[in-house]
Design a protein around this motif. Structure first.
Motif, PDB file in Angstrom:
ATOM      1  N   ASP A  51      -3.878   7.340  -8.869  1.00 53.11           N
ATOM      2  CA  ASP A  51      -3.939   6.957  -7.461  1.00 53.11           C
ATOM      3  C   ASP A  51      -3.420   5.540  -7.258  1.00 53.11           C
ATOM      4  N   LEU A  52      -3.771   4.628  -8.177  1.00 47.51           N
ATOM      5  CA  LEU A  52      -3.285   3.254  -8.096  1.00 47.51           C
ATOM      6  C   LEU A  52      -1.764   3.224  -8.165  1.00 47.51           C
ATOM      7  N   LEU A  53      -1.198   3.924  -9.133  1.00 52.83           N
ATOM      8  CA  LEU A  53       0.245   3.912  -9.306  1.00 52.83           C
ATOM      9  C   LEU A  53       0.948   4.547  -8.106  1.00 52.83           C
ATOM     10  N   ALA A  54       0.360   5.592  -7.556  1.00 51.40           N
ATOM     11  CA  ALA A  54       0.947   6.232  -6.377  1.00 51.40           C
ATOM     12  C   ALA A  54       0.953   5.276  -5.188  1.00 51.40           C
ATOM     13  N   THR A  55      -0.131   4.528  -5.009  1.00 52.96           N
ATOM     14  CA  THR A  55      -0.191   3.561  -3.908  1.00 52.96           C
ATOM     15  C   THR A  55       0.829   2.448  -4.099  1.00 52.96           C
ATOM     16  N   MET A  56       0.926   1.939  -5.324  1.00 54.12           N
ATOM     17  CA  MET A  56       1.902   0.892  -5.610  1.00 54.12           C
ATOM     18  C   MET A  56       3.331   1.386  -5.395  1.00 54.12           C
ATOM     19  N   THR A  57       3.613   2.598  -5.842  1.00 52.86           N
ATOM     20  CA  THR A  57       4.961   3.148  -5.701  1.00 52.86           C
ATOM     21  C   THR A  57       5.317   3.326  -4.238  1.00 52.86           C
ATOM     22  N   VAL A  61      -5.895  -1.878  -0.353  1.00 58.36           N
ATOM     23  CA  VAL A  61      -6.792  -0.739  -0.554  1.00 58.36           C
ATOM     24  C   VAL A  61      -6.807  -0.288  -2.012  1.00 58.36           C
ATOM     25  N   ALA A  62      -5.748  -0.625  -2.769  1.00 58.33           N
ATOM     26  CA  ALA A  62      -5.637  -0.144  -4.148  1.00 58.33           C
ATOM     27  C   ALA A  62      -6.519  -0.930  -5.104  1.00 58.33           C
ATOM     28  N   ALA A  63      -6.693  -2.216  -4.846  1.00 56.77           N
ATOM     29  CA  ALA A  63      -7.529  -3.070  -5.709  1.00 56.77           C
ATOM     30  C   ALA A  63      -8.151  -4.147  -4.827  1.00 56.77           C
ATOM     31  N   VAL A 112       6.202  -9.492   2.300  1.00 56.32           N
ATOM     32  CA  VAL A 112       4.968  -9.786   1.570  1.00 56.32           C
ATOM     33  C   VAL A 112       3.749  -9.356   2.388  1.00 56.32           C
ATOM     34  N   ALA A 113       3.789  -9.581   3.697  1.00 52.80           N
ATOM     35  CA  ALA A 113       2.677  -9.156   4.545  1.00 52.80           C
ATOM     36  C   ALA A 113       2.495  -7.641   4.487  1.00 52.80           C
ATOM     37  N   LEU A 114       3.588  -6.899   4.478  1.00 49.26           N
ATOM     38  CA  LEU A 114       3.520  -5.445   4.360  1.00 49.26           C
ATOM     39  C   LEU A 114       2.893  -5.045   3.032  1.00 49.26           C
ATOM     40  N   LEU A 115       3.307  -5.703   1.948  1.00 44.96           N
ATOM     41  CA  LEU A 115       2.740  -5.383   0.636  1.00 44.96           C
ATOM     42  C   LEU A 115       1.253  -5.723   0.566  1.00 44.96           C
ATOM     43  N   ARG A 116       0.869  -6.848   1.126  1.00 46.01           N
ATOM     44  CA  ARG A 116      -0.549  -7.207   1.131  1.00 46.01           C
ATOM     45  C   ARG A 116      -1.381  -6.122   1.820  1.00 46.01           C
ATOM     46  N   GLU A 117      -0.885  -5.648   2.944  1.00 46.97           N
ATOM     47  CA  GLU A 117      -1.606  -4.628   3.702  1.00 46.97           C
ATOM     48  C   GLU A 117      -1.717  -3.334   2.913  1.00 46.97           C
ATOM     49  N   ARG A 118      -0.638  -2.919   2.274  1.00 48.26           N
ATOM     50  CA  ARG A 118      -0.635  -1.644   1.549  1.00 48.26           C
ATOM     51  C   ARG A 118      -1.420  -1.714   0.243  1.00 48.26           C
ATOM     52  N   LEU A 119      -1.361  -2.861  -0.453  1.00 42.39           N
ATOM     53  CA  LEU A 119      -1.989  -2.965  -1.764  1.00 42.39           C
ATOM     54  C   LEU A 119      -3.467  -3.320  -1.693  1.00 42.39           C
TER      55      LEU A 119
END
Length: 257
Positions: free
Chosen positions: A3-9, A55-57, A46-53
């Motif tokens: 699930d972590l890898l799927a979210t990161m991808t 939830v992953a960690a 970077v703001a987009l990545l912060r928002e998406r990541l």
């Protein structure tokens, strides 16, 4: 980890598409305009990545891209939204989104996405390395004289005279011994291409954790040797790195050390 890898991808691919579609006109030829143009795309990415990541960690801290400081314990995101920013801003295809989740200063998950060819490298600690879902391994055997190797320099090398001097010595030592030496843009992607056997080795002098952590995990999981130029296992904070298959690592280490 799936699930972590799927979210990161998913986050890397979404950010790559955003950057591909929003690429700005080439900046003017001053450092100020270069920085302003870079910030205009990097900050929303970077703001987009912060928002998406997030939830992953949720407990992971966000490590800075430059002068990356990692906690001794716990998790941290090490992210470069545009690894290869100089190429990106000049309209070249050699750039990627680089993501690494680090735990206790060791990378445990990594995703690289290159939006122009649409390729994605992934790795998790103990789970192998893949490109677009297919396992990757380094090149097998071969002579150093036939090798195509790559190198790079850490960001803003003018402030690192020792690394600059070592880079010159290293290039002078390796260039006569191999088929070709190249610099193909983003550090993380060059290392991943060594992991996948497209290239034969990568080296760099100078600390460059933000650009190295994701690629180092991919290379290790693929089966490449990842050391510093004293031959010790590479770790965050090291002042050099060499990534190569076992068949070439020793010869290159002797040339570079």
């Amino acid at each position: 980890m799936p699930d972590l890898l799927a979210t990161m991808t998913a986050a890397a691919r979404e950010t790559g598409a955003f950057l591909r579609d929003r690429r700005p006109p080439a900046p003017g030829r001053t450092l100020e305009t270069l920085r302003d143009t870079f910030r205009s795309v990097d900050e929303p990415a970077v703001a987009l990545l912060r928002e998406r990541l997030r939830v992953a960690a949720p407990a992971a801290v966000w490590a800075g891209e430059l002068d990356t400081e990692l906690p001794e314990k716990g998790e941290a995101w090490v992210v470069d939204a545009i690894d290869g920013a100089v190429q990106y801003l000049r309209g070249l295809p050699h750039w990627c989104v680089s993501l690494a989740l680090v735990r206790d200063r060791e990378p445990v998950a990594a995703v690289l996405h290159s939006a122009m060819p649409g390729e994605t490298y992934t790795a998790v600690a103990g789970g192998g390395a893949h490109r677009d879902g297919v396992p990757v391994v380094p090149a097998d055997g071969g002579e150093l004289a036939a090798a195509v190797v790559v190198t790079a320099q850490p960001p803003f090398p003018a402030g690192r005279p020792e690394a600059v001097a070592a880079a010159g010595r290293g290039l002078s030592a390796v260039l006569p011994a191999v088929a070709a030496v190249r610099h193909l843009g983003p550090v993380s992607w060059q290392i991943a291409d060594v992991a996948a056997g497209r290239l034969d080795a990568f080296w760099e002098y100078g600390r460059d954790d933000a650009n190295l952590l994701a690629g180092a995990l991919i290379a290790r999981e693929a089966g490449a040797l990842v050391t510093d130029l004293a031959g010790r296992p590479w770790r965050a904070g090291a002042e050099s790195i060499l990534v190569a298959p076992e068949a070439l690592h020793g010869e290159l280490l002797a040339l570079l050390a």
